[in-house]
Write a protein that holds these residues in place. Structure first.
Motif, PDB file in Angstrom:
ATOM      1  N   UNK A  25       0.841  -1.208   0.000  1.00 43.98           N
ATOM      2  CA  UNK A  25       0.000   0.000   0.000  1.00 43.98           C
ATOM      3  C   UNK A  25       0.873   1.254   0.000  1.00 43.98           C
ATOM      4  N   UNK A  26       1.894   1.263   0.865  1.00 44.24           N
ATOM      5  CA  UNK A  26       2.799   2.420   0.937  1.00 44.24           C
ATOM      6  C   UNK A  26       3.561   2.594  -0.370  1.00 44.24           C
ATOM      7  N   UNK A  27       4.053   1.477  -0.912  1.00 45.42           N
ATOM      8  CA  UNK A  27       4.800   1.530  -2.166  1.00 45.42           C
ATOM      9  C   UNK A  27       3.941   2.077  -3.300  1.00 45.42           C
ATOM     10  N   UNK A  28       2.692   1.607  -3.384  1.00 45.55           N
ATOM     11  CA  UNK A  28       1.794   2.082  -4.446  1.00 45.55           C
ATOM     12  C   UNK A  28       1.532   3.579  -4.318  1.00 45.55           C
ATOM     13  N   UNK A  29       1.406   4.071  -3.097  1.00 43.29           N
ATOM     14  CA  UNK A  29       1.175   5.502  -2.892  1.00 43.29           C
ATOM     15  C   UNK A  29       2.403   6.319  -3.298  1.00 43.29           C
ATOM     16  N   UNK A  30       3.597   5.819  -2.970  1.00 38.44           N
ATOM     17  CA  UNK A  30       4.821   6.528  -3.331  1.00 38.44           C
ATOM     18  C   UNK A  30       5.001   6.549  -4.837  1.00 38.44           C
ATOM     19  N   UNK A  31       4.770   5.398  -5.476  1.00 39.39           N
ATOM     20  CA  UNK A  31       4.891   5.316  -6.943  1.00 39.39           C
ATOM     21  C   UNK A  31       3.896   6.251  -7.610  1.00 39.39           C
ATOM     22  N   UNK A  32       2.672   6.298  -7.069  1.00 40.10           N
ATOM     23  CA  UNK A  32       1.646   7.174  -7.635  1.00 40.10           C
ATOM     24  C   UNK A  32       2.054   8.639  -7.527  1.00 40.10           C
ATOM     25  N   UNK A  33       2.623   9.031  -6.393  1.00 37.19           N
ATOM     26  CA  UNK A  33       3.053  10.420  -6.214  1.00 37.19           C
ATOM     27  C   UNK A  33       4.244  10.752  -7.110  1.00 37.19           C
ATOM     28  N   UNK A  34       5.153   9.776  -7.311  1.00 39.40           N
ATOM     29  CA  UNK A  34       6.292   9.991  -8.213  1.00 39.40           C
ATOM     30  C   UNK A  34       5.817  10.189  -9.645  1.00 39.40           C
ATOM     31  N   UNK A  35       4.826   9.401 -10.049  1.00 36.81           N
ATOM     32  CA  UNK A  35       4.295   9.534 -11.402  1.00 36.81           C
ATOM     33  C   UNK A  35       3.585  10.864 -11.609  1.00 36.81           C
TER      34      UNK A  35
END
Length: 303
Positions: A25-35
């Protein structure tokens, strides 16, 4: 987590699954913010723990699309608020905007070369040719510096005015230790002389130091590539091996006669080959060179 008395979620398997789910969940949120961010960067580091196991740490930085600077200024942390305000003022400074415009113009021209040099297998000749082309292009800009900088200055001035800032000449004093004193009346002339021209000259000099000055050495190394080697005479081969031995005496050290004869054998290996089968680059030549049969040639090609 709601559950009845018989369900405690305390077993190692369940706990590991929960940790893994939280991590995803944390990883997906970080990836989403990076994108969503306009730019981001990674910092990786590896160290050995007390048990001797390598631990890999990965840090990511990105710009979140919020007015975070003003929010930090208003919070209760005085030190964080002070740093945020200082950073925000620096980013809004007209001089900083101009410097970024200059860097963006030059660095964007070098971007293809930068990407190419990051390849696992880089052909030195192609990299050298691209660097020479880049140097020629920047030198043309240098010869037409007034009109080129006028366009950059106009762009930076427009961006500065959008946020209510102006590009001004720094205060000039009689004795200045930290920057040059140029007695010029306009901001455009001042920054052309103090920023743009020195940056271009430094960039050109670095290209020459890192690439152009090695052009002669590269031409010698290329003599051992089969498509060029088969056209050389025995005297030209001896000259090439002598230059290489002087360039890297520790790495390539052996009897000159042995090296020359091995290169001649390497040449004979390709004389009967069809022209379209001849290696044309250093990478191709290295891949085709048997290190057991041609150890000296292999070293010449690699070094």
């Amino acid at each position: 987590m709601p559950s009845n008395r018989s369900t405690s979620y305390t077993s190692p398997k369940i706990q590991n699954e929960l940790i893994e789910i939280c991590g995803k969940v944390i990883l997906n949120k970080i990836v989403s913010k990076c994108n969503e961010a306009e730019c981001f960067s990674f910092l990786a580091d590896e160290t050995t723990d007390i048990s001797g196991i390598e631990q890999f740490s990965l840090c990511v930085r990105y710009i979140e699309k919020t007015n975070r600077g003003k929010k930090i200024q208003m919070d209760g942390n005085r030190e964080a608020s002070k740093k945020a305000f200082t950073l925000q003022q620096a980013l809004k400074n007209g001089n900083f905007i101009l410097a970024m415009a200059v860097i963006q113009e030059i660095v964007s021209m070098a971007h293809p070369l930068s990407i190419y040099l990051q390849k696992v297998n880089v052909d030195l000749a192609s990299a050298m040719e691209t660097a020479n082309n880049l140097s020629t292009l920047i030198k043309e800009m240098r010869s037409n510096v007034e009109s080129k900088f006028h366009d950059l200055f106009s762009t930076a001035e427009h961006l500065a005015k959008e946020i209510g800032e102006d590009i001004k000449i720094p205060r000039v004093t009689h004795f200045q230790q930290h920057r040059a004193n140029y007695e010029l009346t306009s901001a455009e002339n001042y920054y052309r002389v103090s920023v743009f021209i020195p940056f271009i000259d430094h960039f050109i000099s670095q290209l020459e130091i890192r690439f152009t000055k090695h052009k002669n050495t590269l031409s010698i190394i290329q003599n051992f590539i089969p498509n060029k080697l088969i056209k050389l005479s025995e005297n030209e081969i001896e000259t090439s091996t002598e230059v290489m031995s002087k360039q890297w005496p520790v790495v390539i050290s052996s009897c000159d006669n042995i090296v020359n004869k091995e290169v001649l054998l390497w040449k004979q290996r390709w004389i009967a080959a069809a022209e379209d089968k001849l290696p044309c680059t250093l990478i191709d030549a290295i891949n085709c060179c048997d290190e057991l049969l041609f150890p000296k040639v292999s070293r010449h090609l690699i070094f």
